[in-house]
Design a protein around this motif. Structure first.
Motif, PDB file in Angstrom:
ATOM      1  N   LYS A  67      75.120  -4.375 -27.442  1.00  0.00           N
ATOM      2  CA  LYS A  67      74.032  -4.519 -26.184  1.00  0.00           C
ATOM      3  C   LYS A  67      72.559  -4.654 -27.079  1.00  0.00           C
ATOM      4  O   LYS A  67      71.969  -5.687 -26.699  1.00  0.00           O
ATOM      5  CB  LYS A  67      73.643  -3.208 -25.302  1.00  0.00           C
ATOM      6  CG  LYS A  67      74.982  -2.782 -24.429  1.00  0.00           C
ATOM      7  CD  LYS A  67      74.827  -1.704 -23.615  1.00  0.00           C
ATOM      8  CE  LYS A  67      74.331  -0.432 -24.416  1.00  0.00           C
ATOM      9  NZ  LYS A  67      75.372   0.262 -25.101  1.00  0.00           N
ATOM     10  N   SER A  71      78.927  -1.538 -28.301  1.00  0.00           N
ATOM     11  CA  SER A  71      79.386  -2.588 -27.895  1.00  0.00           C
ATOM     12  C   SER A  71      78.665  -4.013 -28.127  1.00  0.00           C
ATOM     13  O   SER A  71      79.374  -4.913 -28.334  1.00  0.00           O
ATOM     14  CB  SER A  71      79.492  -2.580 -26.130  1.00  0.00           C
ATOM     15  OG  SER A  71      78.329  -2.480 -25.600  1.00  0.00           O
ATOM     16  N   ALA A 114      79.089  -8.304 -34.323  1.00  0.00           N
ATOM     17  CA  ALA A 114      78.761  -7.304 -33.290  1.00  0.00           C
ATOM     18  C   ALA A 114      78.550  -8.262 -31.906  1.00  0.00           C
ATOM     19  O   ALA A 114      78.475  -7.628 -30.932  1.00  0.00           O
ATOM     20  CB  ALA A 114      77.407  -6.863 -33.655  1.00  0.00           C
ATOM     21  N   ALA A 135      79.355  -0.017 -23.312  1.00  0.00           N
ATOM     22  CA  ALA A 135      79.641   1.141 -24.093  1.00  0.00           C
ATOM     23  C   ALA A 135      78.637   1.178 -25.412  1.00  0.00           C
ATOM     24  O   ALA A 135      78.308   0.245 -25.704  1.00  0.00           O
ATOM     25  CB  ALA A 135      80.929   1.372 -24.423  1.00  0.00           C
ATOM     26  N   SER A 136      78.604   2.339 -25.827  1.00  0.00           N
ATOM     27  CA  SER A 136      77.884   2.527 -27.158  1.00  0.00           C
ATOM     28  C   SER A 136      78.280   1.627 -28.328  1.00  0.00           C
ATOM     29  O   SER A 136      79.769   1.690 -28.262  1.00  0.00           O
ATOM     30  CB  SER A 136      77.663   3.887 -27.619  1.00  0.00           C
ATOM     31  OG  SER A 136      76.503   4.813 -27.062  1.00  0.00           O
ATOM     32  N   TYR A 155      77.318  -8.780 -39.055  1.00  0.00           N
ATOM     33  CA  TYR A 155      76.530  -8.075 -40.121  1.00  0.00           C
ATOM     34  C   TYR A 155      77.408  -8.019 -41.435  1.00  0.00           C
ATOM     35  O   TYR A 155      78.726  -7.825 -41.202  1.00  0.00           O
ATOM     36  CB  TYR A 155      76.263  -6.642 -39.534  1.00  0.00           C
ATOM     37  CG  TYR A 155      75.108  -6.615 -38.396  1.00  0.00           C
ATOM     38  CD1 TYR A 155      73.776  -6.807 -38.414  1.00  0.00           C
ATOM     39  CD2 TYR A 155      75.769  -6.162 -37.225  1.00  0.00           C
ATOM     40  CE1 TYR A 155      73.064  -6.614 -37.515  1.00  0.00           C
ATOM     41  CE2 TYR A 155      74.806  -6.310 -35.939  1.00  0.00           C
ATOM     42  CZ  TYR A 155      73.582  -6.522 -36.357  1.00  0.00           C
ATOM     43  OH  TYR A 155      72.636  -6.586 -35.202  1.00  0.00           O
ATOM     44  N   THR A 175      72.262  -5.607 -30.009  1.00  0.00           N
ATOM     45  CA  THR A 175      72.210  -6.873 -30.838  1.00  0.00           C
ATOM     46  C   THR A 175      72.085  -8.193 -29.993  1.00  0.00           C
ATOM     47  O   THR A 175      71.166  -8.925 -30.302  1.00  0.00           O
ATOM     48  CB  THR A 175      73.668  -6.890 -31.497  1.00  0.00           C
ATOM     49  OG1 THR A 175      74.034  -5.886 -32.240  1.00  0.00           O
ATOM     50  CG2 THR A 175      73.898  -8.269 -32.347  1.00  0.00           C
ATOM     51  N   VAL A 223      81.169  -7.070 -39.909  1.00  0.00           N
ATOM     52  CA  VAL A 223      81.297  -6.789 -38.590  1.00  0.00           C
ATOM     53  C   VAL A 223      80.499  -7.893 -37.610  1.00  0.00           C
ATOM     54  O   VAL A 223      79.514  -8.087 -37.902  1.00  0.00           O
ATOM     55  CB  VAL A 223      80.601  -5.237 -38.274  1.00  0.00           C
ATOM     56  CG1 VAL A 223      80.792  -5.115 -36.865  1.00  0.00           C
ATOM     57  CG2 VAL A 223      81.091  -4.346 -39.300  1.00  0.00           C
TER      58      VAL A 223
HETATM   59  N1  LIG Z   1      72.274  -3.728 -39.178  1.00  0.00           N
HETATM   60  C1  LIG Z   1      73.667  -3.536 -38.796  1.00  0.00           C
HETATM   61  N2  LIG Z   1      74.478  -3.730 -39.840  1.00  0.00           N
HETATM   62  C2  LIG Z   1      75.813  -3.494 -39.601  1.00  0.00           C
HETATM   63  N3  LIG Z   1      76.492  -3.072 -38.447  1.00  0.00           N
HETATM   64  C3  LIG Z   1      75.484  -2.969 -37.470  1.00  0.00           C
HETATM   65  C4  LIG Z   1      73.999  -3.423 -37.328  1.00  0.00           C
HETATM   66  N4  LIG Z   1      73.507  -3.245 -36.202  1.00  0.00           N
HETATM   67  C5  LIG Z   1      74.416  -3.053 -35.254  1.00  0.00           C
HETATM   68  N5  LIG Z   1      75.863  -3.178 -36.058  1.00  0.00           N
HETATM   69  C6  LIG Z   1      77.142  -2.628 -35.357  1.00  0.00           C
HETATM   70  O1  LIG Z   1      77.132  -3.675 -34.446  1.00  0.00           O
HETATM   71  C7  LIG Z   1      77.927  -3.160 -33.378  1.00  0.00           C
HETATM   72  C8  LIG Z   1      76.867  -3.232 -32.144  1.00  0.00           C
HETATM   73  O2  LIG Z   1      75.761  -2.406 -32.281  1.00  0.00           O
HETATM   74  P1  LIG Z   1      74.654  -2.409 -31.192  1.00  0.00           P
HETATM   75  O3  LIG Z   1      74.231  -3.635 -30.756  1.00  0.00           O
HETATM   76  O4  LIG Z   1      73.507  -1.556 -31.713  1.00  0.00           O
HETATM   77  O5  LIG Z   1      75.350  -1.615 -30.028  1.00  0.00           O
HETATM   78  P2  LIG Z   1      74.742  -1.058 -28.744  1.00  0.00           P
HETATM   79  O6  LIG Z   1      73.468  -1.225 -28.557  1.00  0.00           O
HETATM   80  O7  LIG Z   1      75.533  -1.664 -27.759  1.00  0.00           O
HETATM   81  O8  LIG Z   1      75.287   0.363 -28.950  1.00  0.00           O
HETATM   82  C9  LIG Z   1      78.178  -1.583 -33.863  1.00  0.00           C
HETATM   83  O9  LIG Z   1      79.298  -1.643 -34.048  1.00  0.00           O
HETATM   84  C10 LIG Z   1      77.111  -1.442 -34.779  1.00  0.00           C
HETATM   85  O10 LIG Z   1      77.798  -0.661 -35.914  1.00  0.00           O
END
Ligand SMILES: Nc1ncnc2c1ncn2[C@@H]1O[C@H](COP(=O)(O)OP(=O)(O)O)[C@@H](O)[C@H]1O
Ligand SMILES: [Mg+2]
Lengths: 269, 395
Positions: free
Chosen positions: A44, A42, A20, A39-40, A11, A46, A18
């Protein structure tokens, strides 16, 4: 049936970039019940979004039923989601302006009148509602039912087009333990009864008892956790699921974050 | 019903406030146009009506010189033979000086427009006689009808009073007659002969030394649609005379031109009103889209394409447009009906000529409908730009 190859998702741009999900590769076979834990933050969700064609990977490929989905355009992806995938989100799954029945019929209607694998949408939807125990709520508006009932309706809706895979992102994340157990039991029963593939992201590992596979996501990397068959078998029909889950709740068997190196191995193609 | 119209309908109808707001916006836009039309077009038509009824008829015949020398009978009977002509009346006008002795005091008014009429023909071709509120219309060689303002300026002349009226004849000689006031004319809206005196055409001709001459003929049509054709036929039938024949529109063009541009401007204001209802719809639709972000994401996850989302919100615009156009047109028609039934008048005097212009009514309704859809395009487009993942993230 599903093959993920080197799926990477980043992203943002340059400095704020980042990653992900990093180089995720794994296979899912027909009829498997797969849990994704971690973990939160991590990665998942995505990961689930990549295999659910809700967003496109930065690189890598997702092949479902022999179709390289990364090659589809926006409306091709929409049609693929509609016919091959079912979705259950964490909360507020339903369109509140429609009834429960209309919500369940929706994917069939989006598919269009011409496309139906046997039977009319209404009849199929009613039958699904019966199987998830919501026959009585069919005519109720979606914002009038409880959270557990809404999740059951979402599962029914996810099944109406007989998808290849049902994807659920923390389907019990907003439910109390009683509702969670019944939603989990519904998914597992359905999986067995219809030989339906499920991929479920969860924080509530303990509710699920025995599953076919557990994929652990840690810091954007995917590990496959060995699942010892029969170790936590809840018995036929998952009747003892409640007791098992209650036991698990007091003494969690699987700590969600940071799996140890001994219990994980990186899945490579 | 497909899921798209169903969703469009439910999303709108389940949000009473938005529905009422959007429909009201369209309704008010339409109502403003209807009210403007009733008042200003009604006023315009009333003035045209009064000019025709009192002064020009549907066709007015004059001469390139000041007076028509052809015999009254020849011209009148030519028109009367035509089946689409109802009546024709000769008139002659001059400027007069009038004086009256009221309770021993002499009151004088100069430069009073005076019109000579043929009493028998005039009551068929014109409605001036209906404006005589007191007494009766010109009936004898020595009777005169005073416009209410003239009567007032003459110290309150009343029916039965005797006046002296002086005109300058064609040779420059002052000619004076003693006339008896037979009636006082007062027209609703003041477009009549409130500032003039009306007398017998024979007497006036005689005073002006214009025996057998006529100032103008006003022709009232039985079939107004034929006015231009009859006018042309008349001009062709008298090629060697220097007649000028004009329809009422041509004759009053100068008088009405300013008015017409005024109406055009007021219509512009109406259209600006419509534009602001369009902006209201944009706002309301944006609110609905923003409130439905997550559900739009779910729809997309379930396989709805961008196009489907677009269609749903455009259908919502169509619904707003259709209901608004219906309610607005109904409200506008009710107002028009009310104005017509109560014989609404402008400034409490001039009765408006209220009519139903169905073409314009339909055009206004269709335009509002189209505008509601147009106003929905941007919010609908915004809805399609929502990325399902981001939309479902939103709580
Ligand atoms: N649209 C986005 N833009 C920027 N960063 C994102 C976006 N979606 C997720 N992230 C980042 O990607 C990482 C994984 O997020 P996510 O897949 O939602 O994790 P989970 O579902 O395991 O809690 C996190 O650090 C989150 O902040
Ligand atoms: Mg998540």
């Amino acid at each position: 049936m599903l093959r993920a190859r080197s799926v990477t998702k980043s992203y943002g741009q340059d400095a704020t970039r980042v990653t992900a999900l990093r180089d995720a590769s794994f296979d899912i076979r027909r009829g498997e019940f797969v849990l994704i834990v971690g973990a939160s933050g991590s990665g998942k969700t995505t990961l689930l979004n990549m295999i659910g064609l809700l967003s496109s990977p930065t690189s890598g490929r997702v092949i479902i039923e022999g179709v390289d989905t990364t090659r589809l355009d926006s409306s091709g992806m929409a049609a693929f989601r509609n016919r091959r995938l079912g979705f259950v989100a964490q909360f507020a799954n339903l369109l509140v302006d429609l009834t429960i029945l209309e919500n369940v019929m929706l994917p069939r209607q989006i598919a269009g009148g011409g496309w139906s694998r046997g039977g009319r949408p209404r009849r199929d939807a009613l039958e699904l509602l019966r199987s998830v125990g919501l026959e009585a709520q069919a005519a109720q508006r979606a914002n009038k039912v409880s959270g557990g009932q809404a999740q059951r309706a979402a599962i029914a809706r996810g099944l109406i087009n007989r998808p290849s895979i049902v994807l659920a992102d923390e389907p019990t994340g907003n439910l109390d333990s009683v509702s969670s157990e019944s939603v989990v039991r519904l998914m597992k029963d359905t999986a067995r009864r219809l030989n339906q593939t499920f991929v479920v992201v969860t924080h509530d590992r303990e509710y699920f008892g025995e599953v076919d596979r557990v994929i652990t996501v840690s810091d954007g990397r995917v590990y496959e956790e060995e699942e010892e068959d029969g170790r936590r078998a809840p018995g036929p029909g998952g009747r003892q699921g409640g007791a098992a889950a209650a036991a698990a709740a007091t003494a969690p068997v699987v700590p969600a974050p940071a799996p140890t190196a001994a219990r994980q191995r990186e899945v490579l193609p | 019903m497909g899921y798209r119209p169903r969703l469009a309908k439910r999303m709108l109808f389940n949000r009473r406030g938005s529905l009422i707001g959007a429909v009201l916006a369209v309704t008010i836009g339409i109502l403003v146009i209807h009210v403007n039309f009733v008042i200003f077009q009604g006023l315009y038509d009333a003035i045209v009506r009064d000019i025709g009824d009192y002064r020009t008829g549907d066709i007015i015949v004059t001469d390139e010189d000041s007076f028509i020398t052809k015999s009254e009978l020849a011209v009148a009977s030519w028109f009367e033979r035509n089946p689409s002509v109802e009546a024709v009346a000769p008139r002659i006008s001059a400027s007069a000086e009038i004086n009256i002795t009221k309770s021993g005091r002499l009151i004088e008014e100069t430069r009073v427009p005076v019109v000579g009429v043929d009493p028998y023909r005039d009551i068929k071709a014109s409605t001036v006689h209906t404006t005589v509120s007191d007494g009766s219309y010109v009936f004898a060689r020595n009777s005169v009808v005073l416009g209410t303002n003239v009567a007032r300026d003459l110290g309150g002349a009343t029916v039965g009073d005797s006046i002296k009226l002086m005109v300058v004849d064609r040779w420059g000689e002052e000619q004076i007659r003693r006339l008896v006031v037979s009636g006082i004319a007062s027209s609703p809206g003041g477009q009549g002969f409130d500032y003039s005196a009306v007398m017998h055409i024979h007497t006036l001709r005689d005073m002006m030394a214009r025996d057998g001459e006529t100032g103008s003929f006003m022709v009232k049509m039985a079939d107004e649609g034929q006015a231009a054709a009859v006018r042309d036929l008349f001009l062709r039938s008298f090629p060697s005379d220097d007649f000028v024949a004009e329809t009422i529109e041509e004759a009053s063009e100068e008088q009405l031109q300013g008015f017409r541009s005024g109406i055009a401007m007021i219509n512009m204001i109406g259209y600006f009103g419509m534009m602001s209802s369009a902006f209201a719809i944009v706002t309301i639709q944006m609110m609905i889209v923003n409130g439905k972000t997550r559900e739009i994401g779910i729809l997309r996850a379930l396989g709805a394409r961008r196009r489907d989302v677009l269609v749903i919100f455009i259908m919502q615009g169509m619904l707003i447009g259709a209901i608004g156009a219906g309610v607005g047109t109904a409200a506008g028609l009710s107002y028009t009906f009310y104005a017509k039934e109560t014989k609404m008048s402008f400034n409490n005097s001039l009765p408006l000529e209220v009519s139903y212009d169905w073409a314009k009514i339909l055009q206004t309704a269709l335009m509002s409908f189209a505008l509601a859809i147009l106003a929905s395009l941007y919010p609908s487009y915004r809805a399609t730009r929502l990325v399902p993942v981001e939309a479902m993230r939103a709580v």
